[in-house]
Write a protein that holds these residues in place. Structure first.
Motif, mmCIF file in Angstrom:
data_model
loop_
_atom_site.group_PDB
_atom_site.id
_atom_site.type_symbol
_atom_site.label_atom_id
_atom_site.label_comp_id
_atom_site.label_asym_id
_atom_site.label_seq_id
_atom_site.Cartn_x
_atom_site.Cartn_y
_atom_site.Cartn_z
ATOM 1 N N ASP A 5 0.836 -1.200 0.000
ATOM 2 C CA ASP A 5 0.000 0.000 0.000
ATOM 3 C C ASP A 5 0.877 1.259 0.000
ATOM 4 N N LEU A 6 1.897 1.229 0.826
ATOM 5 C CA LEU A 6 2.787 2.388 0.922
ATOM 6 C C LEU A 6 3.540 2.602 -0.394
ATOM 7 N N ASP A 7 4.076 1.517 -0.940
ATOM 8 C CA ASP A 7 4.830 1.626 -2.184
ATOM 9 C C ASP A 7 3.962 2.159 -3.317
ATOM 10 N N ARG A 8 2.735 1.642 -3.424
ATOM 11 C CA ARG A 8 1.845 2.075 -4.506
ATOM 12 C C ARG A 8 1.511 3.553 -4.379
ATOM 13 N N ASN A 9 1.187 3.993 -3.160
ATOM 14 C CA ASN A 9 0.814 5.391 -2.960
ATOM 15 C C ASN A 9 1.988 6.332 -3.201
ATOM 16 N N GLY A 35 -2.512 16.170 2.709
ATOM 17 C CA GLY A 35 -1.115 16.544 2.743
ATOM 18 C C GLY A 35 -0.789 17.613 3.763
ATOM 19 N N ILE A 36 -1.827 18.213 4.361
ATOM 20 C CA ILE A 36 -1.589 19.252 5.371
ATOM 21 C C ILE A 36 -2.307 18.957 6.683
ATOM 22 N N ALA A 37 -3.028 17.849 6.719
ATOM 23 C CA ALA A 37 -3.738 17.440 7.931
ATOM 24 C C ALA A 37 -3.611 15.928 8.061
ATOM 25 N N GLY A 38 -4.121 15.387 9.148
ATOM 26 C CA GLY A 38 -4.111 13.946 9.316
ATOM 27 C C GLY A 38 -5.066 13.263 8.352
ATOM 28 N N ALA A 39 -4.777 12.006 8.040
ATOM 29 C CA ALA A 39 -5.618 11.236 7.123
ATOM 30 C C ALA A 39 -5.948 9.891 7.754
ATOM 31 N N PRO A 40 -6.811 9.890 8.778
ATOM 32 C CA PRO A 40 -7.142 8.629 9.429
ATOM 33 C C PRO A 40 -7.719 7.622 8.447
ATOM 34 N N LYS A 41 -7.324 6.379 8.602
ATOM 35 C CA LYS A 41 -7.728 5.277 7.714
ATOM 36 C C LYS A 41 -7.135 5.403 6.317
ATOM 37 N N ASN A 42 -6.145 6.266 6.136
ATOM 38 C CA ASN A 42 -5.541 6.453 4.815
ATOM 39 C C ASN A 42 -4.094 6.926 4.963
ATOM 40 N N VAL A 43 -3.345 6.246 5.809
ATOM 41 C CA VAL A 43 -2.001 6.718 6.163
ATOM 42 C C VAL A 43 -1.070 6.733 4.964
ATOM 43 N N TYR A 89 -1.736 7.168 1.730
ATOM 44 C CA TYR A 89 -2.096 8.298 0.878
ATOM 45 C C TYR A 89 -1.682 9.609 1.538
ATOM 46 N N GLY A 90 -1.989 9.757 2.818
ATOM 47 C CA GLY A 90 -1.648 10.981 3.531
ATOM 48 C C GLY A 90 -0.149 11.215 3.576
ATOM 49 N N ALA A 91 0.614 10.160 3.795
ATOM 50 C CA ALA A 91 2.070 10.304 3.838
ATOM 51 C C ALA A 91 2.608 10.740 2.485
ATOM 52 N N ALA A 92 2.067 10.159 1.413
ATOM 53 C CA ALA A 92 2.529 10.530 0.070
ATOM 54 C C ALA A 92 2.198 11.983 -0.249
ATOM 55 N N LYS A 93 1.006 12.434 0.147
ATOM 56 C CA LYS A 93 0.628 13.815 -0.141
ATOM 57 C C LYS A 93 1.411 14.794 0.727
ATOM 58 N N HIS A 94 1.769 14.402 1.950
ATOM 59 C CA HIS A 94 2.680 15.243 2.736
ATOM 60 C C HIS A 94 4.034 15.367 2.033
ATOM 61 N N ALA A 95 4.484 14.293 1.414
ATOM 62 C CA ALA A 95 5.740 14.341 0.670
ATOM 63 C C ALA A 95 5.660 15.327 -0.490
ATOM 64 N N VAL A 96 4.493 15.401 -1.125
ATOM 65 C CA VAL A 96 4.314 16.362 -2.216
ATOM 66 C C VAL A 96 4.524 17.783 -1.720
ATOM 67 N N ILE A 97 3.969 18.087 -0.557
ATOM 68 C CA ILE A 97 4.141 19.431 0.007
ATOM 69 C C ILE A 97 5.609 19.696 0.311
ATOM 70 N N GLY A 98 6.307 18.713 0.865
ATOM 71 C CA GLY A 98 7.720 18.880 1.153
ATOM 72 C C GLY A 98 8.531 19.139 -0.109
ATOM 73 N N MET A 99 8.269 18.383 -1.164
ATOM 74 C CA MET A 99 8.992 18.593 -2.421
ATOM 75 C C MET A 99 8.645 19.934 -3.046
ATOM 76 N N THR A 100 7.394 20.336 -2.934
ATOM 77 C CA THR A 100 6.962 21.628 -3.460
ATOM 78 C C THR A 100 7.743 22.757 -2.811
#
Length: 252
Positions: free
Chosen positions: A109-113, A148-156, A158-169
């Protein structure tokens, strides 16, 4: 955005990934109306061909797997070869995954997201920024998520990947500011794209609306209009930002 503002896109070379559906189709239509020259990428070749045939204007397109660096480079090369430069890139491609608890989330799941939602952004920006530097500057918009800017319960994952987008941005915005390359992100909440209206998420629509202060989900046109306002040449001092488009959800 009024027609006078939209005129700023006339003659601009604009690249859009994930162009065949959702925000991508709306963005393509709006930018063509504004006189932009468009390069589209998506996995769905048939949908890309249908979209290109249905709209007037200058459109180049190709099948693009955003998780493959060669495809991302080829899409940028197509923009430069066709229009001579790349002015704007909208990294819209991405995807969701089934909701599951943190403890049930798998390595797969983590790798795909991360491949679809974070690695893809890195690969796109790597080649887009290089082309923009060669052309004297440009603007990149990464489509992230409120996850990507808040918690994503039940979707860790996806949330981690979108947080990474903000960091790269933010990292790219600082690194390439002196090269006149702006990099920003938008963080939409759920909107009325096919992802919601044609899936099991429609069953949760009332619950999602109830969480938003405006008590409704966004129309795709509203998100697209915000994206265009942010990448507009008139926003020349805006960079490194993650802008929530969420009806006030993250204002709490």
């Amino acid at each position: 955005m009024d027609q006078e503002d939209m005129g700023e896109f006339s003659g601009k070379s604009v690249l859009i990934t994930g162009a065949a559906g959702g925000f991508g189709r709306v963005l393509t239509s709006k930018l063509l109306e504004a006189g932009a020259n468009i390069v589209l990428g998506d996995l769905n070749e048939a949908a890309l061909a249908e979209l290109a045939a249905s709209l007037p204007g200058r459109i180049a397109w190709m099948r693009c797997d955003v998780t493959v660096e060669a495809d991302q480079k080829a899409l940028v090369d197509l923009a430069v070869a066709t229009y001579g430069r790349l002015d704007i890139a909208i990294n819209n491609a991405g995807g969701t995954s089934p909701m599951k608890s943190f403890l049930d989330t798998t390595e797969q799941d983590l790798d795909r997201n991360f491949a679809l939602n974070a690695k893809s952004i890195f690969l796109g920006m790597k080649h887009q920024i290089a082309a923009m530097i060669d052309g004297g500057g440009g603007s990149i918009m990464n489509v992230a998520s409120v996850a990507g800017i808040a918690g994503a319960p039940k979707n860790v994952a996806y949330g981690a990947a979108k947080h990474a987008v903000i960091g790269m941005t933010r990292t790219a915005a600082v690194e390439f500011a002196r090269s006149n390359v702006r990099v920003n992100a938008v963080c939409p909440y759920f909107s009325l794209t096919p992802l919601v209206t044609q899936s099991n998420l429609i069953e949760r629509k009332k619950q999602m609306e109830a969480a938003v202060p405006m008590k409704r989900l966004a129309e795709p046109e509203e998100v697209a209009s915000a994206i265009l306002a942010l990448v507009s040449p008139s926003n020349s001092y805006l960079t490194g930002q993650a802008v929530a488009i969420d009806g006030g959800l993250t204002a709490f």
